[in-house]
Scaffold this active site. Structure first.
Site, PDB file in Angstrom:
ATOM      1  N   GLY A 198       8.576  -5.683   3.754  1.00 17.21           N
ATOM      2  CA  GLY A 198       9.584  -4.914   4.472  1.00 17.21           C
ATOM      3  C   GLY A 198      10.916  -5.035   3.763  1.00 17.21           C
ATOM      4  O   GLY A 198      11.657  -5.984   3.981  1.00 17.21           O
ATOM      5  N   CYS A 233      -0.248   2.969  10.573  1.00 17.93           N
ATOM      6  CA  CYS A 233       0.438   4.096   9.961  1.00 17.93           C
ATOM      7  C   CYS A 233       1.036   4.976  11.062  1.00 17.93           C
ATOM      8  O   CYS A 233       0.311   5.450  11.937  1.00 17.93           O
ATOM      9  CB  CYS A 233      -0.506   4.934   9.106  1.00 17.93           C
ATOM     10  SG  CYS A 233       0.349   6.363   8.402  1.00 17.93           S
ATOM     11  N   GLY A 284       7.196  -2.833  -1.845  1.00 20.70           N
ATOM     12  CA  GLY A 284       6.824  -1.435  -1.630  1.00 20.70           C
ATOM     13  C   GLY A 284       7.881  -0.485  -2.123  1.00 20.70           C
ATOM     14  O   GLY A 284       7.907  -0.091  -3.286  1.00 20.70           O
ATOM     15  N   ASN A 322      -6.813  -0.865   0.849  1.00 16.19           N
ATOM     16  CA  ASN A 322      -6.242  -0.565   2.166  1.00 16.19           C
ATOM     17  C   ASN A 322      -7.097   0.499   2.843  1.00 16.19           C
ATOM     18  O   ASN A 322      -7.405   1.528   2.243  1.00 16.19           O
ATOM     19  CB  ASN A 322      -4.794  -0.088   1.980  1.00 16.19           C
ATOM     20  CG  ASN A 322      -4.100   0.216   3.297  1.00 16.19           C
ATOM     21  OD1 ASN A 322      -4.334   1.254   3.906  1.00 16.19           O
ATOM     22  ND2 ASN A 322      -3.235  -0.686   3.725  1.00 16.19           N
ATOM     23  N   LEU A 332      -1.125   9.458   4.802  1.00 16.85           N
ATOM     24  CA  LEU A 332      -2.331   8.851   4.223  1.00 16.85           C
ATOM     25  C   LEU A 332      -3.192   9.819   3.412  1.00 16.85           C
ATOM     26  O   LEU A 332      -4.423   9.783   3.473  1.00 16.85           O
ATOM     27  CB  LEU A 332      -3.188   8.182   5.321  1.00 16.85           C
ATOM     28  CG  LEU A 332      -2.548   6.970   6.003  1.00 16.85           C
ATOM     29  CD1 LEU A 332      -3.408   6.509   7.174  1.00 16.85           C
ATOM     30  CD2 LEU A 332      -2.345   5.831   5.023  1.00 16.85           C
ATOM     31  N   SER A 383       0.824  -1.205   0.000  1.00 17.10           N
ATOM     32  CA  SER A 383       0.000   0.000   0.000  1.00 17.10           C
ATOM     33  C   SER A 383       0.862   1.262   0.000  1.00 17.10           C
ATOM     34  O   SER A 383       1.890   1.327   0.673  1.00 17.10           O
ATOM     35  CB  SER A 383      -0.881  -0.001   1.250  1.00 17.10           C
ATOM     36  OG  SER A 383      -1.705   1.140   1.224  1.00 17.10           O
ATOM     37  N   ASN A 443       4.516  -2.749   8.718  1.00 17.76           N
ATOM     38  CA  ASN A 443       4.456  -1.364   8.288  1.00 17.76           C
ATOM     39  C   ASN A 443       5.822  -0.752   8.610  1.00 17.76           C
ATOM     40  O   ASN A 443       6.738  -1.440   9.047  1.00 17.76           O
ATOM     41  CB  ASN A 443       3.315  -0.639   9.018  1.00 17.76           C
ATOM     42  CG  ASN A 443       2.784   0.544   8.208  1.00 17.76           C
ATOM     43  OD1 ASN A 443       3.561   1.294   7.613  1.00 17.76           O
ATOM     44  ND2 ASN A 443       1.481   0.725   8.174  1.00 17.76           N
ATOM     45  N   THR A 444       5.970   0.548   8.405  1.00 19.84           N
ATOM     46  CA  THR A 444       7.288   1.170   8.560  1.00 19.84           C
ATOM     47  C   THR A 444       7.676   1.325  10.034  1.00 19.84           C
ATOM     48  O   THR A 444       6.834   1.339  10.921  1.00 19.84           O
ATOM     49  CB  THR A 444       7.289   2.560   7.911  1.00 19.84           C
ATOM     50  OG1 THR A 444       6.226   3.330   8.482  1.00 19.84           O
ATOM     51  CG2 THR A 444       7.089   2.462   6.414  1.00 19.84           C
TER      52      THR A 444
END
Lengths: 306, 250
Positions: free
Chosen positions: A245, A132, A267, A102, A72, A21, A194-195
């Protein structure tokens, strides 16, 4: 020639490579490669109403990684369904590539509302973004407590019929605890990671590089963290994992499958090389041929010996 | 279809302080860039992930000219690449300036914002337009001024060349015919001042905006410009915008 087909949440994907996403646009990505070759594509986070995102600059490079604080930005669910979705459908054609929407929200009510809208839209799966790091309300606030993560999963689960993937944050003390909580609350799959939250300073000008100060770190720098976490979570839950990742190559994708992922998302690599998702797909296929893996399940079985 | 191609560096020379000109030999099927478009340059260092978006300065069959400033590690690295080095470059990205209308053309550039105006001036000259002028502003040292195939007025902040002052001040004391179209590239403060100038006189203005980019092709939504139509992506919806739509409030 190896067989790359997989079953993911009861859906047949032509291969396990999926866009992550926030790194895919049907028009932009579609101008570089044929995304109908992928197992699935994932939309940017879609909220019930339009979000403007954070002030710029909101991307920064760092050695072997990048920070983003996009926040976002999205046009809202109604415009997503009317404008972006038809372009995705058109690019997919009759290929069978799945669409994952998403979902972003500031409150449980907003998550529920957007989930209901997207569940009724022409998408195949929903990915709930409770991770996020770049929004003050919602986002990761839902993903760092097992109770709250379970609550939002449960509420969304109640209103959707389509497979529900919950995207987890690595910025937690024990990711297995969160994974188990969302599994118990009815998630069909987990996507991770996620990050990681990070920060950079422009030392010459003595200020933050990102206007938002803090951003999410992605790219090859985070791969070992993601591999470790997928390995841990795959031992803790029964539902499938969409691993991501820092995947830059087909071998990286194989590594995720070997630690227990059922599918792999690409990503940041797509920002570095716009054609990365299909290149990684081809590399994974070559890797399987070269190393005698007949299908994805055969790679996944490596997990039992690790 | 866009793609990333491998180009060979045919020239890499310093043409002003911390400014270098890069000429790239391209494959035969490379599409002709529109003035105002940019290309992504990919570094030959796997740890520096993101492409560097660089304005197209000039193009002739198979040879792309870029002029860039050394602003950080990436551009510093590129400035050191020798002739013959292979470098990956995208096909041209972004929308570019539109040049359909009637009326005089005024090209306004500030500092290295003059770079994309050269291809624009050359294209307008090739269309046979003779009513084109370029107003180019610099701090002290000028850049590629002599290459413009049109009437050029120069402004320098320190007064080392031409008008002493900035380029918008130069415009304010120049005669600009009614119906003139302005096409501009420069810093945000300069474009903001120019936008006020154009609005006051009812002149149509297109501005090429700069923003820190991630992907350069519309996927990451990192680079946005606030407009009356909401946020627009600088890389994909721009970099050239109708100035009357830009919200300058930062």
């Amino acid at each position: 020639m190896s067989n790359l087909q997989i079953d993911f949440c009861g859906q047949q994907l032509q291969n396990p490579i999926i866009t992550a996403s926030g790194t895919f646009s049907a028009r932009g990505s579609g101008s570089f490669y044929d995304f109908s070759r992928l197992g699935a594509v994932t939309s940017k986070g879609v909220a019930i109403d339009p979000w403007p995102g954070n002030p710029t600059p909101r991307v920064a490079e760092t050695r072997s990684g990048m920070l983003n604080s996009i926040g976002l930005e999205n046009p809202g669910a109604v415009r997503f369904i009317a404008e972006e979705l038809p372009v995705i459908k058109n690019g997919i054609g009759g290929s069978g590539t799945k669409i994952i929407a998403n979902l972003a929200g500031r409150t449980i009510e907003q998550y529920v509302e957007v989930a209901r809208l997207l569940d009724a839209a022409d998408v195949d799966m929903l990915e709930l973004n409770i991770s996020c790091p770049n929004v003050k309300e919602g986002g990761v606030a839902f993903g760092t407590s097992p109770q709250v993560a379970a609550k939002v999963t449960e509420e969304v689960r109640r209103v959707v019929a389509k497979p529900l993937i919950v995207k987890l944050s690595p910025n937690v003390t024990d990711i297995c605890e969160i994974a188990k909580a969302v599994e118990a609350a009815g998630a069909d799959a987990i996507s991770m990671i996620n990050t990681l939250t990070g920060m950079r300073i422009d030392v010459k000008n003595r200020r933050h590089i990102l206007a938002n100060k803090v951003g999410g770190l992605s790219g090859p720098a985070v791969l070992p963290v993601a591999i470790r976490m997928v390995y841990q979570v795959s031992g803790a839950v029964k539902i499938p994992i969409l691993g991501m990742g820092g995947v830059m190559t087909g071998e990286d994708a194989a590594e995720f499958l070997m630690v227990g992922a059922s599918a792999v998302a690409v990503g940041t690599a797509a920002l570095v090389d716009p054609t990365a998702p299909v290149r990684i797909l081809d590399e994974l296929s070559d890797f399987m041929d070269k190393h005698g893996f007949a299908d994805i399940q055969a790679i996944k079985e490596v997990r039992h010996g690790l | 279809m866009n793609k990333i191609v491998t180009a060979e560096i045919a020239e890499n020379s310093e043409i002003a302080k911390e400014m270098f000109r890069l000429r790239l030999k391209l494959p035969g099927d490379y599409p002709r860039p529109k003035p105002g478009q940019f290309v992504n340059l990919y570094l030959n260092d796997a740890s520096l992930l993101l492409p560097r978006p660089i304005s197209v300065c000039d193009y002739e069959q198979g040879l792309l000219t870029l002029v860039c400033a050394v602003v950080g590690k990436g551009t510093e690295m590129i400035s050191g690449y020798g002739v013959g080095t292979k470098i990956r470059v995208s096909t041209p990205l972004g929308n570019g300036f539109s040049t359909g209308g009637s009326g005089h053309y005024l090209l306004v550039g500030g500092s290295f914002g003059v770079v994309p105006l050269l291809l624009l001036a050359k294209e307008l000259a090739a269309q046979g337009r003779t009513d084109v002028r370029a107003f180019l502003g610099f701090y002290d040292e000028t850049l590629i001024v002599e290459e413009f195939p049109c009437v050029v007025e120069v402004a320098t902040d320190v007064g080392s060349c031409g008008f002493k002052g900035n380029v918008v001040e130069l415009l304010e004391c120049s005669e600009i015919p009614v119906g003139t179209q302005i096409l501009a590239c420069g810093s945000k403060p300069m474009l903001c001042a120019l936008s006020k100038f154009a609005a006051e006189r009812g002149l149509y203005l297109q501005v090429s905006m700069e923003e820190r980019m991630g992907c350069g092709y519309g996927a990451c939504v990192g680079c946005v410009c606030k407009t009356t139509k909401g946020n627009r992506k600088v890389c994909d919806d721009g970099p050239v915008f109708d100035a009357s739509e830009v919200i300058w409030d930062e």
